[in-house]
Every structure is written in structure tokens, then in C-alpha cells.
Design a protein around this motif. Structure first.
Motif, PDB file in Angstrom:
ATOM      1  N   ARG A 126       1.119  -1.450  -0.145  1.00 49.61           N
ATOM      2  CA  ARG A 126       0.659  -0.253  -0.087  1.00 49.61           C
ATOM      3  C   ARG A 126       0.355   1.160  -0.066  1.00 49.61           C
ATOM      4  O   ARG A 126       0.387   2.418  -0.925  1.00 49.61           O
ATOM      5  CB  ARG A 126      -0.893  -0.313   1.054  1.00 49.61           C
ATOM      6  CG  ARG A 126      -1.902   0.936   1.133  1.00 49.61           C
ATOM      7  CD  ARG A 126      -2.247   1.551   3.053  1.00 49.61           C
ATOM      8  NE  ARG A 126      -3.485   0.072   3.183  1.00 49.61           N
ATOM      9  CZ  ARG A 126      -5.073  -0.005   2.733  1.00 49.61           C
ATOM     10  NH1 ARG A 126      -4.829   1.261   2.522  1.00 49.61           N
ATOM     11  NH2 ARG A 126      -5.110  -1.339   3.045  1.00 49.61           N
ATOM     12  N   ARG A 127       2.052   1.335   0.510  1.00 50.84           N
ATOM     13  CA  ARG A 127       2.960   2.659   0.908  1.00 50.84           C
ATOM     14  C   ARG A 127       3.477   2.556  -0.487  1.00 50.84           C
ATOM     15  O   ARG A 127       3.720   3.803  -1.231  1.00 50.84           O
ATOM     16  CB  ARG A 127       3.386   2.369   1.668  1.00 50.84           C
ATOM     17  CG  ARG A 127       5.081   3.450   1.951  1.00 50.84           C
ATOM     18  CD  ARG A 127       5.818   2.952   3.050  1.00 50.84           C
ATOM     19  NE  ARG A 127       6.600   2.367   3.283  1.00 50.84           N
ATOM     20  CZ  ARG A 127       8.024   2.005   3.726  1.00 50.84           C
ATOM     21  NH1 ARG A 127       7.809   2.810   4.924  1.00 50.84           N
ATOM     22  NH2 ARG A 127       8.982   0.854   3.950  1.00 50.84           N
ATOM     23  N   LEU A 142       1.781   4.515  -2.851  1.00 50.97           N
ATOM     24  CA  LEU A 142       1.373   6.241  -2.826  1.00 50.97           C
ATOM     25  C   LEU A 142       2.589   6.309  -3.565  1.00 50.97           C
ATOM     26  O   LEU A 142       2.567   7.790  -3.428  1.00 50.97           O
ATOM     27  CB  LEU A 142       0.797   6.414  -1.446  1.00 50.97           C
ATOM     28  CG  LEU A 142       0.507   5.741  -0.710  1.00 50.97           C
ATOM     29  CD1 LEU A 142       0.078   5.880   0.416  1.00 50.97           C
ATOM     30  CD2 LEU A 142      -1.151   5.959  -1.007  1.00 50.97           C
ATOM     31  N   LEU A 160      -2.262  13.015  -0.144  1.00 55.09           N
ATOM     32  CA  LEU A 160      -1.116  11.657  -0.066  1.00 55.09           C
ATOM     33  C   LEU A 160      -0.549  11.551   1.409  1.00 55.09           C
ATOM     34  O   LEU A 160      -0.556  10.325   2.265  1.00 55.09           O
ATOM     35  CB  LEU A 160      -0.221  11.685  -1.186  1.00 55.09           C
ATOM     36  CG  LEU A 160      -0.350  11.900  -2.769  1.00 55.09           C
ATOM     37  CD1 LEU A 160       0.198  12.445  -3.753  1.00 55.09           C
ATOM     38  CD2 LEU A 160      -0.819   9.812  -2.760  1.00 55.09           C
ATOM     39  N   SER A 165      -1.481  11.964   4.438  1.00 57.95           N
ATOM     40  CA  SER A 165      -2.580  12.145   5.363  1.00 57.95           C
ATOM     41  C   SER A 165      -2.714  10.002   5.285  1.00 57.95           C
ATOM     42  O   SER A 165      -2.755   8.946   6.073  1.00 57.95           O
ATOM     43  CB  SER A 165      -3.965  12.118   4.939  1.00 57.95           C
ATOM     44  OG  SER A 165      -4.609  11.504   6.287  1.00 57.95           O
ATOM     45  N   GLN A 166      -2.952   9.480   3.825  1.00 56.86           N
ATOM     46  CA  GLN A 166      -2.609   8.406   3.636  1.00 56.86           C
ATOM     47  C   GLN A 166      -1.536   7.458   3.957  1.00 56.86           C
ATOM     48  O   GLN A 166      -1.512   6.569   4.476  1.00 56.86           O
ATOM     49  CB  GLN A 166      -2.674   7.928   2.518  1.00 56.86           C
ATOM     50  CG  GLN A 166      -3.849   8.535   1.399  1.00 56.86           C
ATOM     51  CD  GLN A 166      -4.309   8.535   0.121  1.00 56.86           C
ATOM     52  OE1 GLN A 166      -3.705   7.328  -0.318  1.00 56.86           O
ATOM     53  NE2 GLN A 166      -5.069   9.479  -0.592  1.00 56.86           N
ATOM     54  N   THR A 217      -0.744   4.836   6.278  1.00 58.37           N
ATOM     55  CA  THR A 217      -0.233   3.185   6.190  1.00 58.37           C
ATOM     56  C   THR A 217       0.971   3.162   7.221  1.00 58.37           C
ATOM     57  O   THR A 217       0.949   1.783   7.242  1.00 58.37           O
ATOM     58  CB  THR A 217       0.098   3.750   4.911  1.00 58.37           C
ATOM     59  OG1 THR A 217      -0.777   3.732   4.076  1.00 58.37           O
ATOM     60  CG2 THR A 217       0.493   1.983   3.739  1.00 58.37           C
TER      61      THR A 217
END
Length: 207
Positions: free
Chosen positions: A56-57, A60, A141, A143-144, A148
Motif C-alpha cells: 500500500r505504501r 502511494l 497523500l 494523510s494516506q 499506512t
């Protein structure tokens, strides 16, 4: 004259055999015969979560790099370092079959740590660019990525605990007996080196 005792037909004895087998299985399950494979499956499940969060990271990163480049293209060295660290991190795959390879696990951990460092340096760059810091895409981004990083810390902690439970089971009684008799092909599991980021509480990522 005594009446001869005739043996029960095989069909009549069959239910008793199944009942005895059932009782035996239930008694063995109560002794922890299934603990080792159960704990091993938990280790594999916990590892899959570690992989999911790291992936997931990694997903991004390309969008993050492009966003930063739009406001700070002169930070080429930092951007390149992030791209290269991501490429290295995603090139090292550790599946269930190679999970017990200490060298492979160490390489994976080192590559992910390098990406963590590169991302931290990239985020530090944003402090010098007010327009970038206020950009909505960058804020989303950011925040995501923070979320993560927190999920990575939790997944790593859960994996460490799962491995510790499995290793303890095959080293202590009665698991040690079941391991020698039935599960000798299942070795001690390798683990992450526990660090501050694996504490019970996931760290807050400050950008």
C-alpha cells in the motif's frame, strides 16, 4: 453342551471402530496436537498483512513523487532516492515458502527501512515549499502515507507476536513432543528485529 460364541460380523464392529477413532481424535485435540499448524497459519496470515501494508505504501510513492516534483523539481536528488528505494523495496519478495530464510527477511527489512528513510527526507523537503504544503493532493497523500505507516507498525507488531507464539509452542511441553513426532519438518520461524517502531502503540508520523 455350551453354545459357541460367534464373533460379531464385520459390519457390526465397524461403528465401534469409528466411535473409538472419534474419541481418540477428540482426546488428542485437547492435548494441543493442532496447536503448531494453527499457530503457523497465524504467522503466515500476519505476514500477508505486513506485505499488504508495505505494498500500500509503495503504491502511494509514484503519485507522491509526481506531486512534489510539480512544486520542487529542483529537489532531484531526493526524488531520485525515493524512486530508487521504492524499486529496491518492491523487488524483494518474501512469500510463505521463503519466510524462514533469515537472509531474505533481513534484506526485505533493510530495503523497507531505506524507503522509510527516503520518504522521511522527501517529506522534510515540503517544509521549504509553502505552495506544496497547502496543495490538496499533497495533503491527501500525506494523510494516506501517515495512516499506512501506522498500519505497517501494527502489522509488524502482530507478525512478531505470531512468530513468538509459534516458536514458544514448539519449544515447550507438550508442543515440543508433538513437534518431534508429527511436525519435525516445521522449523523455528525467523522474526523481525523488534525496534521502537514495533512498540504496542503505532508511532505518529510527523511530516
Amino acid at each position: 453342551m455350551q453354545t459357541p460364541v460367534t464373533a460379531l460380523p464385520a459390519a457390526a464392529r465397524q461403528p465401534w471402530r469409528w466411535m473409538l477413532l472419534l474419541v481418540l481424535m477428540l482426546s488428542l485435540s485437547g492435548c494441543g496436537i493442532n496447536n503448531i499448524p494453527t499457530l503457523d497459519e497465524k504467522v503466515k496470515s500476519a505476514w500477508s498483512q505486513v506485505e499488504n501494508q508495505y505494498q500500500r505504501r509503495a503504491d502511494l510513492v509514484p503519485n507522491l513523487v509526481q506531486t512534489v516534483k510539480g512544486f520542487a523539481s529542483q529537489e532531484r536528488e531526493t526524488l531520485t532516492a525515493v524512486v530508487e528505494a521504492r524499486a529496491k523495496a518492491t523487488s524483494i519478495q518474501v512469500d510463505a515458502d521463503s519466510l524462514n530464510d533469515p537472509q531474505k527477511l533481513q534484506q526485505f527489512q533493510q530495503a523497507q527501512s531505506q524507503l522509510t528513510g527516503a520518504l522521511s527526507r522527501l517529506m522534510a523537503v515540503s517544509e521549504r515549499y509553502p505552495d506544496l504544503k497547502s496543495n490538496q493532493n499533497f495533503l491527501a497523500l500525506q494523510s494516506q502515507l501517515e495512516g499506512t505507516e501506522n498500519r505497517i507498525a501494527v502489522a509488524r507488531r502482530d507478525f512478531i507476536q505470531a512468530v513468538e507464539a509459534y516458536n514458544t509452542e514448539i519449544r515447550t511441553f507438550p508442543g515440543k513432543i508433538w513437534h518431534s513426532v508429527l511436525y519435525s519438518d516445521m522449523p523455528i520461524r525467523e522474526n523481525f528485529e523488534a525496534t521502537a517502531e514495533d512498540a504496542d502503540q503505532a508511532p505518529k508520523v510527523e511530516f
